[in-house]
Design a protein around this motif. Structure first.
Motif, PDB file in Angstrom:
ATOM      1  N   UNK A 101      -4.206 -84.614 -12.409  1.00  0.00           N
ATOM      2  CA  UNK A 101      -4.226 -83.325 -13.094  1.00  0.00           C
ATOM      3  C   UNK A 101      -5.537 -82.583 -12.859  1.00  0.00           C
ATOM      4  N   UNK A 102      -6.618 -83.322 -12.633  1.00  0.00           N
ATOM      5  CA  UNK A 102      -7.886 -82.659 -12.325  1.00  0.00           C
ATOM      6  C   UNK A 102      -7.820 -81.930 -10.990  1.00  0.00           C
ATOM      7  N   UNK A 103      -7.163 -82.529 -10.002  1.00  0.00           N
ATOM      8  CA  UNK A 103      -7.059 -81.881  -8.689  1.00  0.00           C
ATOM      9  C   UNK A 103      -6.227 -80.609  -8.730  1.00  0.00           C
ATOM     10  N   UNK A 104      -5.344 -80.497  -9.692  1.00  0.00           N
ATOM     11  CA  UNK A 104      -4.578 -79.262  -9.818  1.00  0.00           C
ATOM     12  C   UNK A 104      -5.226 -78.258 -10.745  1.00  0.00           C
ATOM     13  N   UNK A 223       0.942 -79.561 -12.711  1.00  0.00           N
ATOM     14  CA  UNK A 223       1.522 -80.728 -13.366  1.00  0.00           C
ATOM     15  C   UNK A 223       2.456 -81.513 -12.460  1.00  0.00           C
ATOM     16  N   UNK A 224       2.644 -81.060 -11.248  1.00  0.00           N
ATOM     17  CA  UNK A 224       3.576 -81.682 -10.314  1.00  0.00           C
ATOM     18  C   UNK A 224       3.143 -81.324  -8.899  1.00  0.00           C
ATOM     19  N   UNK A 242      -1.667 -69.809  -5.498  1.00  0.00           N
ATOM     20  CA  UNK A 242      -2.296 -70.937  -6.178  1.00  0.00           C
ATOM     21  C   UNK A 242      -1.575 -72.245  -5.900  1.00  0.00           C
ATOM     22  N   UNK A 243      -0.313 -72.183  -5.542  1.00  0.00           N
ATOM     23  CA  UNK A 243       0.398 -73.393  -5.125  1.00  0.00           C
ATOM     24  C   UNK A 243      -0.224 -73.946  -3.850  1.00  0.00           C
ATOM     25  N   UNK A 244      -0.586 -73.078  -2.929  1.00  0.00           N
ATOM     26  CA  UNK A 244      -1.237 -73.499  -1.690  1.00  0.00           C
ATOM     27  C   UNK A 244      -2.637 -74.040  -1.968  1.00  0.00           C
ATOM     28  N   UNK A 247      -2.304 -77.543  -3.433  1.00  0.00           N
ATOM     29  CA  UNK A 247      -1.910 -78.458  -2.364  1.00  0.00           C
ATOM     30  C   UNK A 247      -3.056 -78.769  -1.431  1.00  0.00           C
ATOM     31  N   UNK A 248      -3.883 -77.773  -1.131  1.00  0.00           N
ATOM     32  CA  UNK A 248      -5.035 -77.977  -0.264  1.00  0.00           C
ATOM     33  C   UNK A 248      -6.059 -78.896  -0.931  1.00  0.00           C
TER      34      UNK A 248
END
Length: 293
Positions: A101-104, A223-224, A242-244, A247-248
């Motif tokens: 969750x920290x990475x997102x 969260x996913x 922000x999805x990209x 993912x990055x």
């Protein structure tokens, strides 16, 4: 006057009076008449002064100061991790809910904090806008640089703390991680500039944007992972930059995660379009916005 005196005034060959002749001084028409080097140095000093002013007003008057800037996102990540660890045995990547969750979340708050503070740049520095050495671009740059560096510093501290207790079983790739934070900052700058102009022109836009942007947290792959979603949903969320970014970020932390859907060209292009559009709006309407405040 005598004839000799008249001849001495009209004849340039005659010796003139010993009184000094004052030089002709032409008025300077604003900063345009200053050298480019002087303008750049003045702007840099104004940006630094605005940054120091905000650091003193935001963190200097609060007990704990910058400590709260670290504790707030850390507490949020811990609460998310505890809540979802009760529902699932393991996260979508790795074995640590806190790290996942920290990475997102950390790139998301990088975008969120920068966009939020840049959008309120003119309101925060309005009292200083009457000085000719302070311009709206100085106020925007000061808030952008300070908040981008502050959030990045907090993210580095949190990731260091988390990784000291979590075994990642792999080497971190700092290239994608730094690029994720850079793209999040540029996207926040673009959205903040556009909102700064729109809030100044239409004050009700601030409340509307708060309502519109609330689902952004759920739609930014925090969260996913992108691959967890059904195809119909993932095809729609792909257009969220922000999805990209998330993912990055996870590509750099998890060595086995490919994140093939990430498009740097799309994410960077959207950020630059927003920045350019925001600058055009601010250049056109900044004076009107300041007069109406």
């Amino acid at each position: 006057m005598t004839e000799a005196a008249l001849n001495s005034r009209s004849d340039p060959a005659q010796p003139q009076s010993n009184a000094p002749i004052p030089p002709v001084v032409r008025p300077v028409a604003g900063s345009a008449a200053l050298p480019a080097r002087a303008i750049g140095w003045t702007s840099a000093r104004a940006v630094l002064a605005l940054m120091l002013r905000e650091m003193g007003s935001r963190y200097g008057r609060t007990p704990g100061g910058y400590v709260w800037a670290v504790l707030e996102p850390l507490g949020y990540v811990v609460i998310l991790s505890l809540a979802f660890s009760l529902l699932f045995r393991s996260p979508s990547l790795g074995t640590s809910f806190v790290l996942f969750y920290a990475t997102g979340y950390l790139p998301f708050i990088q975008y969120q904090n920068v966009s939020h503070e840049v959008a309120r740049s003119l309101r925060f520095s309005r009292a200083l806008m009457s000085y000719p050495v302070v311009s709206w671009i100085d106020a925007v740059l000061a808030r952008f640089i300070l908040n981008a560096l502050t959030t990045l510093f907090v993210a580095v501290l949190l990731m260091t703390l988390i990784l000291s207790f979590v075994d990642t079983r792999g080497l971190l790739d700092f290239g994608p991680i730094l690029l994720a934070f850079a793209l999040a900052s540029m996207g926040g700058l673009g959205v903040g500039l556009v909102n700064c102009a729109l809030i100044g022109l239409v004050p009700v836009w601030e409340q509307l944007w708060n309502i519109i942007s609330r689902p952004l947290f759920l739609g930014s792959a925090i969260l996913y992972t992108f691959e967890d979603l059904p195809t119909m949903v993932s095809d729609f969320l792909w257009f969220n930059p922000l999805v990209h970014v998330s993912g990055l970020m996870r590509r750099g932390v998890y060595s086995t995660y490919d994140a093939s859907y990430v498009s740097l060209i799309y994410t960077f292009g959207v950020a630059m379009i927003l920045v350019a559009f925001g600058l055009l709006l601010m250049r056109r309407f900044s004076r009107k916005i300041l007069n109406d405040m």
